[in-house]
Scaffold this motif. Structure first.
Motif, PDB file in Angstrom:
ATOM      1  N   ALA A 152     -24.439  98.270  61.587  1.00 39.38           N
ATOM      2  CA  ALA A 152     -24.809  98.365  63.044  1.00 39.38           C
ATOM      3  C   ALA A 152     -25.903  97.635  63.551  1.00 39.38           C
ATOM      4  O   ALA A 152     -26.559  97.398  62.640  1.00 39.38           O
ATOM      5  CB  ALA A 152     -24.610 100.095  63.575  1.00 39.38           C
ATOM      6  N   ILE A 153     -25.880  97.365  64.802  1.00 36.39           N
ATOM      7  CA  ILE A 153     -27.071  96.749  65.364  1.00 36.39           C
ATOM      8  C   ILE A 153     -27.976  97.704  66.140  1.00 36.39           C
ATOM      9  O   ILE A 153     -27.646  98.298  66.952  1.00 36.39           O
ATOM     10  CB  ILE A 153     -26.520  95.811  66.352  1.00 36.39           C
ATOM     11  N   GLY A 154     -29.190  97.499  65.526  1.00 34.00           N
ATOM     12  CA  GLY A 154     -30.350  98.341  66.354  1.00 34.00           C
ATOM     13  C   GLY A 154     -30.803  97.872  67.792  1.00 34.00           C
ATOM     14  O   GLY A 154     -30.484  96.725  68.180  1.00 34.00           O
ATOM     15  N   ASP A 155     -31.650  98.753  68.228  1.00 34.52           N
ATOM     16  CA  ASP A 155     -32.281  98.505  69.492  1.00 34.52           C
ATOM     17  C   ASP A 155     -32.899  97.305  69.576  1.00 34.52           C
ATOM     18  O   ASP A 155     -33.148  96.366  70.489  1.00 34.52           O
ATOM     19  CB  ASP A 155     -33.080  99.453  70.221  1.00 34.52           C
ATOM     20  N   ASP A 156     -33.703  96.787  68.423  1.00 34.87           N
ATOM     21  CA  ASP A 156     -34.223  95.428  68.209  1.00 34.87           C
ATOM     22  C   ASP A 156     -33.261  94.458  67.895  1.00 34.87           C
ATOM     23  O   ASP A 156     -33.664  93.273  67.582  1.00 34.87           O
ATOM     24  CB  ASP A 156     -35.164  95.794  67.047  1.00 34.87           C
ATOM     25  N   ASN A 157     -31.933  94.424  68.062  1.00 34.47           N
ATOM     26  CA  ASN A 157     -30.983  93.646  67.661  1.00 34.47           C
ATOM     27  C   ASN A 157     -30.869  93.014  66.216  1.00 34.47           C
ATOM     28  O   ASN A 157     -30.407  92.065  65.843  1.00 34.47           O
ATOM     29  CB  ASN A 157     -31.341  92.225  68.781  1.00 34.47           C
ATOM     30  N   ASN A 158     -31.485  93.975  65.426  1.00 35.64           N
ATOM     31  CA  ASN A 158     -31.189  93.511  64.011  1.00 35.64           C
ATOM     32  C   ASN A 158     -30.126  94.485  63.361  1.00 35.64           C
ATOM     33  O   ASN A 158     -30.175  95.666  63.656  1.00 35.64           O
ATOM     34  CB  ASN A 158     -32.695  93.733  63.633  1.00 35.64           C
ATOM     35  N   PRO A 159     -29.660  94.057  62.243  1.00 37.17           N
ATOM     36  CA  PRO A 159     -28.647  94.924  61.705  1.00 37.17           C
ATOM     37  C   PRO A 159     -29.472  95.845  60.603  1.00 37.17           C
ATOM     38  O   PRO A 159     -30.289  95.476  60.070  1.00 37.17           O
ATOM     39  CB  PRO A 159     -27.802  93.877  61.111  1.00 37.17           C
ATOM     40  N   PHE A 160     -28.391  96.952  60.639  1.00 35.62           N
ATOM     41  CA  PHE A 160     -29.002  97.982  59.624  1.00 35.62           C
ATOM     42  C   PHE A 160     -27.628  98.761  59.031  1.00 35.62           C
ATOM     43  O   PHE A 160     -26.627  98.372  59.423  1.00 35.62           O
ATOM     44  CB  PHE A 160     -29.925  98.937  60.053  1.00 35.62           C
ATOM     45  N   ALA A 161     -27.714  99.277  57.912  1.00 39.63           N
ATOM     46  CA  ALA A 161     -26.703 100.132  57.382  1.00 39.63           C
ATOM     47  C   ALA A 161     -26.363 101.597  57.885  1.00 39.63           C
ATOM     48  O   ALA A 161     -27.537 102.373  57.366  1.00 39.63           O
ATOM     49  CB  ALA A 161     -26.920 100.367  55.704  1.00 39.63           C
ATOM     50  N   ARG A 162     -25.698 101.599  58.715  1.00 41.59           N
ATOM     51  CA  ARG A 162     -25.420 102.819  59.470  1.00 41.59           C
ATOM     52  C   ARG A 162     -24.755 103.993  58.296  1.00 41.59           C
ATOM     53  O   ARG A 162     -25.013 105.112  58.351  1.00 41.59           O
ATOM     54  CB  ARG A 162     -24.531 102.923  60.831  1.00 41.59           C
ATOM     55  N   PHE A 163     -23.895 103.441  57.483  1.00 45.18           N
ATOM     56  CA  PHE A 163     -23.337 104.053  56.285  1.00 45.18           C
ATOM     57  C   PHE A 163     -23.055 103.470  55.323  1.00 45.18           C
ATOM     58  O   PHE A 163     -22.753 102.286  55.019  1.00 45.18           O
ATOM     59  CB  PHE A 163     -21.829 104.563  57.148  1.00 45.18           C
ATOM     60  N   VAL A 164     -23.580 104.154  53.897  1.00 48.95           N
ATOM     61  CA  VAL A 164     -23.351 103.747  52.729  1.00 48.95           C
ATOM     62  C   VAL A 164     -22.649 104.512  51.871  1.00 48.95           C
ATOM     63  O   VAL A 164     -22.997 105.745  51.741  1.00 48.95           O
ATOM     64  CB  VAL A 164     -24.490 103.100  51.937  1.00 48.95           C
ATOM     65  N   GLY A 165     -21.861 104.232  51.312  1.00 48.24           N
ATOM     66  CA  GLY A 165     -21.036 105.302  50.135  1.00 48.24           C
ATOM     67  C   GLY A 165     -20.850 104.732  49.009  1.00 48.24           C
ATOM     68  O   GLY A 165     -20.319 103.351  48.842  1.00 48.24           O
ATOM     69  N   PHE A 166     -20.962 105.294  47.854  1.00 46.06           N
ATOM     70  CA  PHE A 166     -20.801 104.810  46.541  1.00 46.06           C
ATOM     71  C   PHE A 166     -20.004 105.982  45.703  1.00 46.06           C
ATOM     72  O   PHE A 166     -20.693 107.128  45.627  1.00 46.06           O
ATOM     73  CB  PHE A 166     -22.048 104.764  45.990  1.00 46.06           C
ATOM     74  N   TYR A 167     -18.885 105.900  45.073  1.00 47.87           N
ATOM     75  CA  TYR A 167     -18.293 106.577  44.511  1.00 47.87           C
ATOM     76  C   TYR A 167     -17.957 105.940  43.011  1.00 47.87           C
ATOM     77  O   TYR A 167     -17.197 105.332  42.907  1.00 47.87           O
ATOM     78  CB  TYR A 167     -16.791 107.061  45.183  1.00 47.87           C
ATOM     79  N   TYR A 168     -18.362 106.862  42.040  1.00 50.67           N
ATOM     80  CA  TYR A 168     -18.617 106.293  40.798  1.00 50.67           C
ATOM     81  C   TYR A 168     -17.346 107.031  39.750  1.00 50.67           C
ATOM     82  O   TYR A 168     -17.256 108.461  39.744  1.00 50.67           O
ATOM     83  CB  TYR A 168     -20.059 106.507  40.024  1.00 50.67           C
ATOM     84  N   ASN A 169     -16.995 105.948  38.963  1.00 48.68           N
ATOM     85  CA  ASN A 169     -15.815 106.616  38.086  1.00 48.68           C
ATOM     86  C   ASN A 169     -14.882 107.655  38.693  1.00 48.68           C
ATOM     87  O   ASN A 169     -14.327 108.746  38.287  1.00 48.68           O
ATOM     88  CB  ASN A 169     -16.405 107.484  36.867  1.00 48.68           C
ATOM     89  N   THR A 170     -14.357 106.828  39.704  1.00 49.45           N
ATOM     90  CA  THR A 170     -13.076 107.619  40.348  1.00 49.45           C
ATOM     91  C   THR A 170     -11.865 106.487  40.706  1.00 49.45           C
ATOM     92  O   THR A 170     -11.897 105.365  40.311  1.00 49.45           O
ATOM     93  CB  THR A 170     -13.671 108.245  41.819  1.00 49.45           C
ATOM     94  N   THR A 171     -11.229 107.068  41.577  1.00 49.60           N
ATOM     95  CA  THR A 171     -10.085 106.298  42.110  1.00 49.60           C
ATOM     96  C   THR A 171      -9.823 105.923  43.386  1.00 49.60           C
ATOM     97  O   THR A 171     -10.649 106.810  44.244  1.00 49.60           O
ATOM     98  CB  THR A 171      -8.605 106.554  41.710  1.00 49.60           C
ATOM     99  N   LEU A 172      -9.439 105.008  43.934  1.00 55.11           N
ATOM    100  CA  LEU A 172      -9.175 104.701  45.510  1.00 55.11           C
ATOM    101  C   LEU A 172      -8.684 105.797  46.242  1.00 55.11           C
ATOM    102  O   LEU A 172      -9.184 106.021  47.325  1.00 55.11           O
ATOM    103  CB  LEU A 172      -8.764 103.332  45.483  1.00 55.11           C
ATOM    104  N   GLU A 173      -7.761 106.474  45.482  1.00 53.51           N
ATOM    105  CA  GLU A 173      -6.778 107.519  46.360  1.00 53.51           C
ATOM    106  C   GLU A 173      -7.710 108.599  46.545  1.00 53.51           C
ATOM    107  O   GLU A 173      -7.714 109.285  47.428  1.00 53.51           O
ATOM    108  CB  GLU A 173      -5.715 107.894  45.228  1.00 53.51           C
ATOM    109  N   ILE A 174      -8.451 109.037  45.422  1.00 56.54           N
ATOM    110  CA  ILE A 174      -9.681 110.345  45.648  1.00 56.54           C
ATOM    111  C   ILE A 174     -10.700 109.796  46.548  1.00 56.54           C
ATOM    112  O   ILE A 174     -11.235 110.610  47.354  1.00 56.54           O
ATOM    113  CB  ILE A 174     -10.137 110.657  44.163  1.00 56.54           C
ATOM    114  N   ALA A 175     -11.422 108.619  46.588  1.00 60.46           N
ATOM    115  CA  ALA A 175     -12.386 108.176  47.338  1.00 60.46           C
ATOM    116  C   ALA A 175     -12.008 108.249  48.755  1.00 60.46           C
ATOM    117  O   ALA A 175     -12.833 108.424  49.715  1.00 60.46           O
ATOM    118  CB  ALA A 175     -12.899 106.777  46.790  1.00 60.46           C
ATOM    119  N   ARG A 176     -10.649 107.894  49.212  1.00 67.10           N
ATOM    120  CA  ARG A 176     -10.406 107.608  50.499  1.00 67.10           C
ATOM    121  C   ARG A 176     -10.698 109.417  51.339  1.00 67.10           C
ATOM    122  O   ARG A 176     -10.845 108.999  52.522  1.00 67.10           O
ATOM    123  CB  ARG A 176      -9.005 107.142  50.507  1.00 67.10           C
ATOM    124  N   ASP A 177     -10.319 110.045  50.484  1.00 65.51           N
ATOM    125  CA  ASP A 177     -10.313 111.404  51.110  1.00 65.51           C
ATOM    126  C   ASP A 177     -11.879 111.832  51.312  1.00 65.51           C
ATOM    127  O   ASP A 177     -12.182 112.806  52.110  1.00 65.51           O
ATOM    128  CB  ASP A 177      -9.733 112.384  50.118  1.00 65.51           C
TER     129      ASP A 177
END
Length: 308
Positions: free
Chosen positions: A126-151
């Protein structure tokens, strides 16, 4: 008594030589509202020849940057991007696809103790009030499947669609007829509306034509619409179905392989020469003339248009 010099034993290194990559480039994303519209993700996309064929990898990951925050490590192999298998894409297609995505979801293969492990990384910027980008959401799912991670992922991740640029048509007008009166899709500043008067620069558009590079959708032709009197902007529809003008850079969008986002509309034929301009991110919603004030709005009915 004779002596001899000690023999120098030369041994071959057991380290295998690394083949040079086929292609590589910095991974960036483009956000027109940011201070620097091209944001470095903190890593590089590499394409390499492997014993299993040509594969894509993320390498040179910078500690603390976006990719590192999302749990990605150097030499992770890309398997899918936003639910799309990438084996059929060339290097430029994949690079451009990532550049225009938000959020981004990577399915990766990581070698741990000699065995492959699947990891899923999700990044929303996302873009902050200072017009600089920042990570609004990060997700990390280890040793799983795409089907499980989607949920488990709490945000919507768009499906990756890839387009190929074809051509551009200049000074195109879009007309709808109601009650015997012609109305022309027009812009005036940030206002998008239907005008009973056809005015140069207000009712004329440059239409950038594309085709689906994969997953063809029959009867739909993706286009980008640029007002002839305001060529640094293009028409866009966001996920709230609001029409607006967004920054348009011809040097970016007249090249092949730009993926889908709100700047695209699908020119969808209905009957004969008539068509609707459907949102590419909200299927079923098309540009419509409001009977109340002639404003251009997004509805499920859609005004029947012709080009003139």
């Amino acid at each position: 008594m004779s002596s001899c010099l000690p023999c120098k034993v030369i041994s071959k290194s057991k380290k295998k030589a690394t083949m040079p990559p086929l292609h590589y480039s910095r991974l960036t994303v483009d956000y027109p509202k940011a201070r620097d519209t091209s944001t470095f993700l903190g890593g590089h996309l590499f394409q390499r020849e492997t014993r299993d064929g040509v594969k894509f990898f993320i390498e040179r990951v910078v500690n603390g940057n976006f990719l590192h925050q999302a749990g990605i490590k150097s030499n992770d192999r890309l398997v899918t991007v936003n639910d799309r298998d990438i084996d059929g894409l060339n290097f430029d297609q994949l690079l451009d696809s990532i550049r225009c995505l938000n959020p981004i979801m990577f399915e990766l293969e990581r070698i741990v103790d000699g065995s492959p492990v699947t990891v899923i990384s999700v990044l929303e910027i996302a873009i902050g009030d200072d017009n600089n980008p920042f990570a609004r959401f990060v997700g990390f799912y280890y040793n799983t499947t795409l089907e499980i991670a989607r949920d488990l992922i709490p945000i919507d991740v768009p499906t990756l669609i890839v387009y190929d640029y074809q051509s551009v048509d200049y000074n195109v007008c879009f007309k709808t007829t109601s009650g015997g009166t012609d109305y022309w899709l027009s812009t005036d500043g940030s206002k998008v509306f239907f005008s009973p008067d056809k005015l140069p620069g207000t009712s004329q558009w440059n239409k950038y034509n594309y085709v689906f590079a994969s997953q063809p959708q029959h009867g739909k032709e993706p286009v980008i619409l640029v007002p002839t009197g305001h060529t640094d902007h293009c028409l866009a529809a966001n996920s709230d179905n609001i029409l607006k003008l967004e920054i348009f850079d011809q040097n970016t969008y007249d090249k092949p392989n730009i993926p889908g986002n709100g700047r695209f509309f699908n020119r969808k034929g209905t009957s004969g020469a008539e068509f609707v301009l459907e949102s590419s991110i909200m299927e079923g919603y098309s540009i419509t003339r409001s009977d109340d004030d002639d404003a251009a709005v997004m509805t499920t009915s859609g005004s029947q248009l012709t080009e003139a």
